[in-house]
Design a protein around this motif. Structure first.
Motif, PDB file in Angstrom:
ATOM      1  N   THR A 285       0.846  -1.191   0.000  1.00  0.00           N
ATOM      2  CA  THR A 285       0.000   0.000   0.000  1.00  0.00           C
ATOM      3  C   THR A 285       0.885   1.245   0.000  1.00  0.00           C
ATOM      4  OG1 THR A 285      -0.104   0.217   2.414  1.00  0.00           O
ATOM      5  CG2 THR A 285      -1.720  -1.253   1.381  1.00  0.00           C
ATOM      6  N   LEU A 286       0.276   2.360  -0.372  1.00  0.00           N
ATOM      7  CA  LEU A 286       1.002   3.632  -0.363  1.00  0.00           C
ATOM      8  C   LEU A 286       1.395   4.034   1.056  1.00  0.00           C
ATOM      9  CD1 LEU A 286       2.020   6.141  -1.859  1.00  0.00           C
ATOM     10  CD2 LEU A 286      -0.292   7.121  -1.639  1.00  0.00           C
ATOM     11  N   ASP A 287       0.540   3.719   2.036  1.00  0.00           N
ATOM     12  CA  ASP A 287       0.841   4.059   3.424  1.00  0.00           C
ATOM     13  C   ASP A 287       2.116   3.372   3.902  1.00  0.00           C
ATOM     14  OD1 ASP A 287      -1.244   5.793   3.734  1.00  0.00           O
ATOM     15  OD2 ASP A 287      -2.550   4.386   4.797  1.00  0.00           O
ATOM     16  N   VAL A 288       2.341   2.157   3.444  1.00  0.00           N
ATOM     17  CA  VAL A 288       3.542   1.435   3.858  1.00  0.00           C
ATOM     18  C   VAL A 288       4.797   2.113   3.307  1.00  0.00           C
ATOM     19  CG1 VAL A 288       4.801  -0.744   3.642  1.00  0.00           C
ATOM     20  CG2 VAL A 288       2.361  -0.761   4.150  1.00  0.00           C
ATOM     21  N   LEU A 289       4.726   2.599   2.070  1.00  0.00           N
ATOM     22  CA  LEU A 289       5.859   3.341   1.513  1.00  0.00           C
ATOM     23  C   LEU A 289       6.137   4.595   2.334  1.00  0.00           C
ATOM     24  CD1 LEU A 289       5.174   3.078  -2.346  1.00  0.00           C
ATOM     25  CD2 LEU A 289       6.850   1.810  -0.985  1.00  0.00           C
ATOM     26  N   LYS A 290       5.054   5.250   2.762  1.00  0.00           N
ATOM     27  CA  LYS A 290       5.224   6.424   3.624  1.00  0.00           C
ATOM     28  C   LYS A 290       5.877   6.049   4.950  1.00  0.00           C
ATOM     29  CE  LYS A 290       1.151   8.922   1.861  1.00  0.00           C
ATOM     30  NZ  LYS A 290      -0.198   9.457   2.232  1.00  0.00           N
TER      31      LYS A 290
END
Length: 383
Positions: A285-290
């Protein structure tokens, strides 16, 4: 005919599931964790089980976590409910860590706690930045606690306030802990001059510490931290209980068990269970990259805070300290202390600062638990 179709479907569930590209991505992530642990020797006792757990949890149609037929939970789910969902594993790990810690250097020089406090600036920097990029405060603070450089503390906080982010937070915390030898040296070199890195710190004659002081010190830390942030008692209490076993002098068998059998067993279960939470829906997910980026921010600012604080202190001292020891204030014990001591020897083969580096590093272990307790206490108030 219908029965045959069901049989074939059951037999080839795993094969058909391999057509999903996310499965291969998660296999690759698990393989990287195993490679880092086995080939690069980065926290192998954690990264290796985590990598195996990640692969097991992503095999299509497996029975290791939740059976596809909706039956009883698999063994990894049982371990999760028994040790992660109720914070048992992190608490047991702290008992083991406490039994391993020697607080003599901290008792002789309590001022090193100031360096440890400065080296946890990354918690607040990452928390504020996480809020700016859109995370709710409870999740932002849980991300910030990665800056404590302490995997069990991260699990403890995340399980209470950000269970949906438990997998990426835990993996990020443990991975960055294992990468301390890569993360810290370039930052320290950027912030210090060659002359500063060559500053010698004289060896101090180690005065003997009485049994009474050694035994009462963990009690006093628990009382101070518990009164300041009562919610931190499970963490600081477990850490200091382990140290009390060691300091008592009459519980050697229990202390040895905590340092060896308990530590190894819980680390094994913790690693493979956390790895099993790394499914595609949790990780890709994008949140994990963040979170990965914010975790890096936390570790960088921890190191920056510790080194800059030491440089500021030097402005007021006639006898200068080596500012690199400020970077040892993170909780990655004893890795950070060893990394900084090796850096000093590389700059000057006669510069032995291991005694001072380890003193600050031990203080960082205590500071990380206190910081975790403060975060736990503040989240309900500020959310």
């Amino acid at each position: 005919m219908e029965n045959w179709e069901k049989v074939l479907e059951e037999l080839f569930t795993g094969v058909m599931g391999m057509s999903d590209p996310t499965v291969w991505v998660m296999f690759a992530i698990g393989a990287v964790l195993i490679w880092l642990g086995v080939k690069k020797d980065y926290e192998p006792m954690l990264l290796f089980p985590m990598g195996v757990g990640c692969i097991l949890a992503n095999i299509p149609g497996h029975f290791a976590v939740i059976p596809t037929d909706g039956g009883e939970p698999g063994f990894l789910s049982v371990l999760y409910q028994a040790g992660i969902a109720n914070e048992l594993f992190p608490v047991l790990i702290f008992i083991a860590v406490g039994a391993m810690c020697e607080f003599d250097a901290l008792i002789r020089a309590p001022y090193v706690m100031l360096f440890a406090a400065a080296a946890h600036f990354g918690i607040f920097a990452a928390t504020m930045l996480a809020s700016v990029v859109g995370f709710p405060f409870n999740e932002a603070a849980s991300i910030g606690i990665i800056g404590a450089a302490d995997g069990p503390t991260t699990i403890f906080v995340a399980q209470k306030f950000a269970t949906n982010l438990l997998a990426p937070l835990t993996v990020t915390a443990f991975c960055y802990m294992s990468l301390v030898p890569i993360i810290q040296p370039p930052i320290v070199k950027l912030l210090t001059t060659k002359h500063e890195r060559r500053i010698h710190m004289a060896y101090r004659e180690e005065k003997p510490i009485s049994w009474t002081v050694k035994f009462l010190f963990p009690f006093m830390v628990v009382l101070f931290a518990g009164i300041l942030a009562p919610i931190s008692v499970p963490l600081i209490g477990a850490l200091m209980f382990g140290n009390m076993l060691k300091a008592s002098g009459v519980c050697d068998s229990l202390s040895d068990t905590a340092q060896n059998e308990l530590s190894n067993l819980v680390t094994l279960f913790l690693g493979i269970t956390v790895g099993a939470t790394m499914t595609a829906e949790n990780i890709l997910t994008l949140d994990v990259l963040k979170i990965l980026a914010l975790g890096a921010v936390a570790f960088v600012f921890d190191t920056v805070g510790g080194v800059l604080f030491a440089k500021v202190v030097n402005l007021f001292l006639k006898k200068k300290i080596n500012p690199m020891i400020g970077a040892c204030g993170i909780s990655a014990f004893p890795m950070s202390g060893r990394v900084i001591a090796k850096m000093a020897l590389k700059e000057d083969p006669t510069n032995y600062i291991i005694q001072h580096a380890m003193g600050v590093n031990v203080a960082g272990q205590v500071a990380s638990v206190v910081a975790g307790g403060l975060v736990l206490a503040l989240i309900p108030v500020l959310s």
